[in-house]
Design a protein around this motif. Structure first.
Motif, PDB file in Angstrom:
ATOM      1  N   VAL A  17       0.924  -1.070   0.083  1.00  0.00           N
ATOM      2  CA  VAL A  17      -0.015   0.020  -0.140  1.00  0.00           C
ATOM      3  C   VAL A  17       0.879   1.271   0.020  1.00  0.00           C
ATOM      4  CG1 VAL A  17      -2.043  -1.147   1.177  1.00  0.00           C
ATOM      5  CG2 VAL A  17      -0.145  -0.188   2.520  1.00  0.00           C
ATOM      6  N   HIS A  19       1.115   5.417   0.775  1.00  0.00           N
ATOM      7  CA  HIS A  19       0.447   6.606   1.438  1.00  0.00           C
ATOM      8  C   HIS A  19       0.571   7.617   0.609  1.00  0.00           C
ATOM      9  CE1 HIS A  19       0.278   9.203   5.012  1.00  0.00           C
ATOM     10  NE2 HIS A  19      -0.989   9.255   4.573  1.00  0.00           N
ATOM     11  N   VAL A  20      -0.927   7.991   0.103  1.00  0.00           N
ATOM     12  CA  VAL A  20      -0.887   9.163  -0.924  1.00  0.00           C
ATOM     13  C   VAL A  20      -0.881  10.641  -0.416  1.00  0.00           C
ATOM     14  CG1 VAL A  20      -2.195   9.973  -3.157  1.00  0.00           C
ATOM     15  CG2 VAL A  20      -1.411   7.357  -2.567  1.00  0.00           C
ATOM     16  N   GLY A  36      -5.424   8.600   2.966  1.00  0.00           N
ATOM     17  CA  GLY A  36      -5.602   7.993   1.536  1.00  0.00           C
ATOM     18  C   GLY A  36      -4.485   7.293   1.090  1.00  0.00           C
ATOM     19  N   TYR A  37      -4.774   5.941   0.900  1.00  0.00           N
ATOM     20  CA  TYR A  37      -3.742   4.857   0.351  1.00  0.00           C
ATOM     21  C   TYR A  37      -4.173   4.356  -0.871  1.00  0.00           C
ATOM     22  CZ  TYR A  37      -1.823   4.866   5.089  1.00  0.00           C
ATOM     23  OH  TYR A  37      -1.118   5.314   6.320  1.00  0.00           O
ATOM     24  N   LEU A  38      -3.178   3.835  -1.834  1.00  0.00           N
ATOM     25  CA  LEU A  38      -3.493   3.101  -2.849  1.00  0.00           C
ATOM     26  C   LEU A  38      -2.796   1.529  -2.765  1.00  0.00           C
ATOM     27  CD1 LEU A  38      -4.291   2.948  -5.960  1.00  0.00           C
ATOM     28  CD2 LEU A  38      -1.901   3.593  -6.607  1.00  0.00           C
ATOM     29  N   ASP A  39      -3.763   0.427  -2.980  1.00  0.00           N
ATOM     30  CA  ASP A  39      -3.343  -0.741  -3.033  1.00  0.00           C
ATOM     31  C   ASP A  39      -2.788  -1.248  -4.048  1.00  0.00           C
ATOM     32  OD1 ASP A  39      -3.261  -3.542  -2.802  1.00  0.00           O
ATOM     33  OD2 ASP A  39      -5.341  -3.766  -1.723  1.00  0.00           O
ATOM     34  N   HIS A  40      -1.554  -1.358  -4.267  1.00  0.00           N
ATOM     35  CA  HIS A  40      -0.863  -1.652  -5.659  1.00  0.00           C
ATOM     36  C   HIS A  40      -1.345  -2.854  -6.077  1.00  0.00           C
ATOM     37  CE1 HIS A  40       1.187   2.096  -6.452  1.00  0.00           C
ATOM     38  NE2 HIS A  40       1.437   2.222  -5.077  1.00  0.00           N
ATOM     39  N   GLU A  44      -6.956  -0.863  -5.564  1.00  0.00           N
ATOM     40  CA  GLU A  44      -8.132  -0.187  -4.653  1.00  0.00           C
ATOM     41  C   GLU A  44      -7.606   1.105  -4.030  1.00  0.00           C
ATOM     42  OE1 GLU A  44     -11.211  -1.085  -4.840  1.00  0.00           O
ATOM     43  OE2 GLU A  44     -11.164  -3.281  -5.523  1.00  0.00           O
ATOM     44  N   GLU A  45      -8.416   1.946  -3.998  1.00  0.00           N
ATOM     45  CA  GLU A  45      -8.181   2.992  -3.237  1.00  0.00           C
ATOM     46  C   GLU A  45      -8.768   2.882  -2.035  1.00  0.00           C
ATOM     47  OE1 GLU A  45     -10.004   6.064  -5.652  1.00  0.00           O
ATOM     48  OE2 GLU A  45      -8.115   6.491  -6.681  1.00  0.00           O
ATOM     49  N   GLN A  46      -8.171   3.205  -0.915  1.00  0.00           N
ATOM     50  CA  GLN A  46      -8.431   2.914   0.363  1.00  0.00           C
ATOM     51  C   GLN A  46      -8.264   4.402   1.234  1.00  0.00           C
ATOM     52  OE1 GLN A  46     -10.125   0.390   1.028  1.00  0.00           O
ATOM     53  NE2 GLN A  46      -9.373  -1.184  -0.399  1.00  0.00           N
ATOM     54  N   ILE A  47      -9.171   4.177   2.550  1.00  0.00           N
ATOM     55  CA  ILE A  47      -8.972   5.355   3.253  1.00  0.00           C
ATOM     56  C   ILE A  47      -9.124   5.098   4.693  1.00  0.00           C
ATOM     57  CG2 ILE A  47     -11.560   5.679   3.177  1.00  0.00           C
ATOM     58  CD1 ILE A  47     -11.087   8.754   3.584  1.00  0.00           C
TER      59      ILE A  47
END
Length: 222
Positions: A17, A19-20, A36-40, A44-47
């Protein structure tokens, strides 16, 4: 005061993941830090909603699976929307905690349209497990690796997990997050979701002692 400029530890390489962004989010429950995170791995975008100082041990934590019908439209078919509100209130009352809102978990991981099809089968008499299986899905297709990665990135070493679901506890521990305790999140049943909650207790192992010893099936499972 939450500092939206805080740079949280970057463990992208270890967890998958990224951290964006951080931003302050004012809600009816309190002011949170929205991370906000991006699961590579899954795209998926996650929060995660962070309240107070959460670094360290025994952080009150909720892993909340996306549920559009319950969270946004307040469907009475499930108790998800009420659980979401109760979890945020409990975290604020505690003074610190984190809620990881897991996108891609709709319908226990089968997606929105499949969930709606499963709900139609439930209206015809199947329980929630039978409906998923009838559509060719597992009873629970959710994956919690990204949630564990987010908690690692936030500096959370161990949690008190706000959940009735033993599978969440097992999944976090499997991915390296220590679960010191499981804290019940019990929502009084409604007529429309009693059968659903009973099925979660009897077929999925959820700890729901407040339901008593009602029969597993009702005449109208909708």
């Amino acid at each position: 005061m939450i500092d939206t400029d805080d740079v949280l530890p970057d463990t992208t390489g270890r967890t998958g993941v990224e951290h964006v962004v951080n931003v302050q989010l004012s809600t009816e429950f309190g002011v949170f830090l929205a991370a906000g995170y991006l699961d590579h791995d899954r795209g998926e975008e996650q929060i995660a909603l962070v309240y107070g100082d959460i670094e360290g041990d025994d952080v009150l934590t909720r892993l909340h699976s996306e549920c559009l019908t319950g969270d946004a439209f307040r469907s009475r078919h499930c108790e998800c929307g009420e659980q979401l509100s109760a979890a945020l209130r409990t975290i604020v009352s505690e003074g610190r905690g984190v809620l990881v809102y897991l996108l891609g978990h709709e319908g226990r991981g089968i997606g929105l349209l499949a969930k709606l099809r499963a709900m139609r089968l439930q209206a015809e008499g199947l329980d929630t497990v039978e409906a998923n299986l009838a559509l060719g899905f597992p009873d629970d297709a959710r994956d919690y690796r990204a949630a564990a990665g987010i908690l690692h990135d936030l500096g959370v070493r161990s949690v008190r997990l706000l959940s009735n679901n033993p599978r969440k506890r097992e999944a976090l521990q499997r991915h390296g997050v220590t679960v010191g305790a499981q804290v019940p999140l019990l929502i009084p049943p409604r007529e429309e979701n009693l059968f659903y909650q009973l099925t979660k207790r009897e077929r999925l192992g959820h700890h729901l002692p407040h339901l008593g010893f009602e029969p597993a099936r009702t005449a109208d499972p909708s």
